[in-house]
Scaffold this active site. Structure first.
Site, PDB file in Angstrom:
ATOM      1  N   GLY A 125     -32.263 -20.385  28.650  1.00  0.00           N
ATOM      2  CA  GLY A 125     -33.473 -20.025  29.413  1.00  0.00           C
ATOM      3  C   GLY A 125     -33.820 -18.572  29.234  1.00  0.00           C
ATOM      4  O   GLY A 125     -33.293 -17.906  28.332  1.00  0.00           O
ATOM      5  N   ASN A 126     -34.717 -18.052  30.066  1.00  0.00           N
ATOM      6  CA  ASN A 126     -35.051 -16.623  30.013  1.00  0.00           C
ATOM      7  C   ASN A 126     -35.375 -16.120  31.415  1.00  0.00           C
ATOM      8  O   ASN A 126     -35.426 -16.897  32.368  1.00  0.00           O
ATOM      9  CB  ASN A 126     -36.192 -16.369  29.026  1.00  0.00           C
ATOM     10  CG  ASN A 126     -37.454 -17.107  29.425  1.00  0.00           C
ATOM     11  OD1 ASN A 126     -38.043 -16.827  30.467  1.00  0.00           O
ATOM     12  ND2 ASN A 126     -37.863 -18.084  28.615  1.00  0.00           N
ATOM     13  N   HIS A 127     -35.622 -14.819  31.524  1.00  0.00           N
ATOM     14  CA  HIS A 127     -35.762 -14.188  32.847  1.00  0.00           C
ATOM     15  C   HIS A 127     -37.183 -14.224  33.407  1.00  0.00           C
ATOM     16  O   HIS A 127     -37.457 -13.546  34.390  1.00  0.00           O
ATOM     17  CB  HIS A 127     -35.316 -12.725  32.781  1.00  0.00           C
ATOM     18  CG  HIS A 127     -33.850 -12.569  32.593  1.00  0.00           C
ATOM     19  ND1 HIS A 127     -32.941 -13.064  33.495  1.00  0.00           N
ATOM     20  CD2 HIS A 127     -33.125 -11.987  31.603  1.00  0.00           C
ATOM     21  CE1 HIS A 127     -31.718 -12.785  33.080  1.00  0.00           C
ATOM     22  NE2 HIS A 127     -31.809 -12.144  31.926  1.00  0.00           N
ATOM     23  N   ALA A 129     -43.322 -18.148  29.515  1.00  0.00           N
ATOM     24  CA  ALA A 129     -42.378 -17.704  28.487  1.00  0.00           C
ATOM     25  C   ALA A 129     -41.665 -18.957  27.980  1.00  0.00           C
ATOM     26  O   ALA A 129     -40.538 -19.265  28.379  1.00  0.00           O
ATOM     27  CB  ALA A 129     -41.381 -16.720  29.085  1.00  0.00           C
TER      28      ALA A 129
END
Ligand code: CTP
Length: 402
Positions: A207-209, A275
């Protein structure tokens, strides 16, 4: 956005009246001018002193002041307001207003009001459900008033059901929506936001932030401007109280692609602020992967690019906006990206700017057009950036409809 706006609050007899103190605080913090009119029975639930201190204006309730014989001009009060909100709106007040009764100052102000009037009903669940109340609500709506749907939950009676007055933040959002010029009335918009999670096994993911804050702010701004918005959002804690947003929660890049590509044909505008993961595991293990070797490598495969796909099917009337997060050759990369993905413009934000980007509340952006022209902005709150984006979208939509 409420700076200098004149908001008249009518308070009636309900336990939810205590929440009006918070509503007045929220509105005053946003520099609105607030005046409060109370029905005589509302005094049993909250003191006028509390509301006059918070609103910085006298609280009115009677047609005249007994001591000096002065008249509280209900017509002036009603015409002063840019918007009037009856919160809480009791069953009795809803009934009286639906039938044109005029036995207290608030009723007279309501009958004289030319501005938009909002109602935030609050009562016990059976009173709310009663056909008489429902008929009064329908009647008031047919006069052009807006009803703010009460919430479901624990009521003063101890019963659980529908009838809790909407929370002050939600009422404030409805007020803001009413006061925003509806530049995008009749338009439909699709916004995506947040990260995507790509499953490795049942308990792990790539995943990402991304917090989803920017995309949600854009969805809210589009809705305030009158657009009917579908917000497709990856895993995120962010909630929105702005009316006019249909939220679709998704998890993976594949789901993001499926939902966005099917929604796109129905909309005038799409803003791709999510994102989306660029790569996802080739396959998801059915069981939790056990720790074995010292080294472990994961095979990833490219996900479908949602923006690229929407750009390839976009019609001449549709507006498509992308985002770019670059750490080097920012402008050159963005110029190439806007063309390759066939967007109308790209919002370039830089991780080089301190405390900007993921999770932050502010953002410094540059708009990069498909003819390579640039518009740079100072660092602003994400809400202000959203407003700049929506302003540009409205301009492009207008030029495309000429
Ligand atoms: N985007 C998308 N689908 C993907 C990846 C990205 O729709 N699978 C969209 C993002 O929502 C954003 C834009 O593409 O609007 C740009 O994303 P960014 O990550 O900056 O660029 P990439 O296309 O991934 O290209 P690069 O890795 O070369 O920067």
């Amino acid at each position: 956005m409420l700076k200098g706006k004149k908001i008249l609050i009518g308070v009636t007899a309900s336990i939810a009246a205590y929440k009006v103190a918070y509503l007045v605080r929220i509105l005053k913090k946003e520099n609105a001018e607030v005046k409060v009119v109370m029905t005589p029975s509302a005094f049993d639930f909250i003191t006028p002193l509390t509301l006059s201190v918070l609103s910085e204006n006298p609280v009115l309730s009677a047609f005249s002041n007994k001591e000096d014989g002065t008249w509280n001009n209900h017509v002036d009060l009603a015409l002063w307001a840019d918007v009037m909100v009856i919160a809480p709106a009791s069953a009795n007040t809803l009934s009286k207003m639906a039938h044109g009764a005029c036995d207290n100052l608030l009723m007279a102000v309501y009958l004289s009001a030319k501005c938009q009037v909002l109602f935030a009903p609050a009562m016990d669940l059976d009173m709310y459900k009663h056909p008489a109340t429902q008929e009064n609500i329908e009647k008031l709506k047919s006069f052009g008033n807006e009803m703010i749907q009460p919430g479901y939950g624990e009521l003063a009676s101890g019963l659980i059901g529908e009838g809790r007055m909407a929370e002050p933040e939600e009422i404030a959002e409805h007020i803001k929506s009413q006061l925003t010029e509806k530049k995008l009335k009749g338009k439909k918009a699709l916004v995506n936001a947040g990260p995507t999670y790509e499953a490795i096994d049942p308990v792990r993911f790539v995943g990402n932030h991304s917090s989803g804050k920017m995309g949600v702010a854009i969805a809210e701004e589009l809705a305030r401007n009158g657009a009917e918005v579908t917000l497709v959002i990856g895993p995120s804690d962010i909630t929105t109280k702005v009316p006019g947003i249909k939220r679709v929660d998704i998890v993976s890049a594949e789901e993001m692609y499926t939902v966005c590509s099917s929604e796109f044909k129905n909309v005038d505008v799409a803003v791709m602020a999510a994102a989306v993961a660029d790569y996802a595991p080739v396959s998801k293990a059915d069981q939790k992967i056990k720790k074995k070797e010292n080294e472990f490598s994961l095979s990833l495969t490219k996900t479908k690019d949602v923006l690229l796909h929407l750009g390839s099917v976009k019609t001449a009337k549709q507006v498509l906006v992308g985002f770019a997060l670059e750490t080097e050759n920012e402008v050159e990369n963005a110029k190439e990206k806007v063309k390759r993905k066939n967007a109308d413009f790209i919002v370039l934000n830089s991780l080089n700017a301190q405390n900007k980007g993921f999770g932050a509340d502010s953002n410094k952006v540059v708009f990069v057009d498909n003819n390579s022209s640039l518009e740079s902005f100072e660092s602003k709150s994400k809400k202000e950036v959203a407003s700049d984006i929506v302003h540009k979208i409205a301009k492009i939509l207008k030029s495309k409809s000429l």
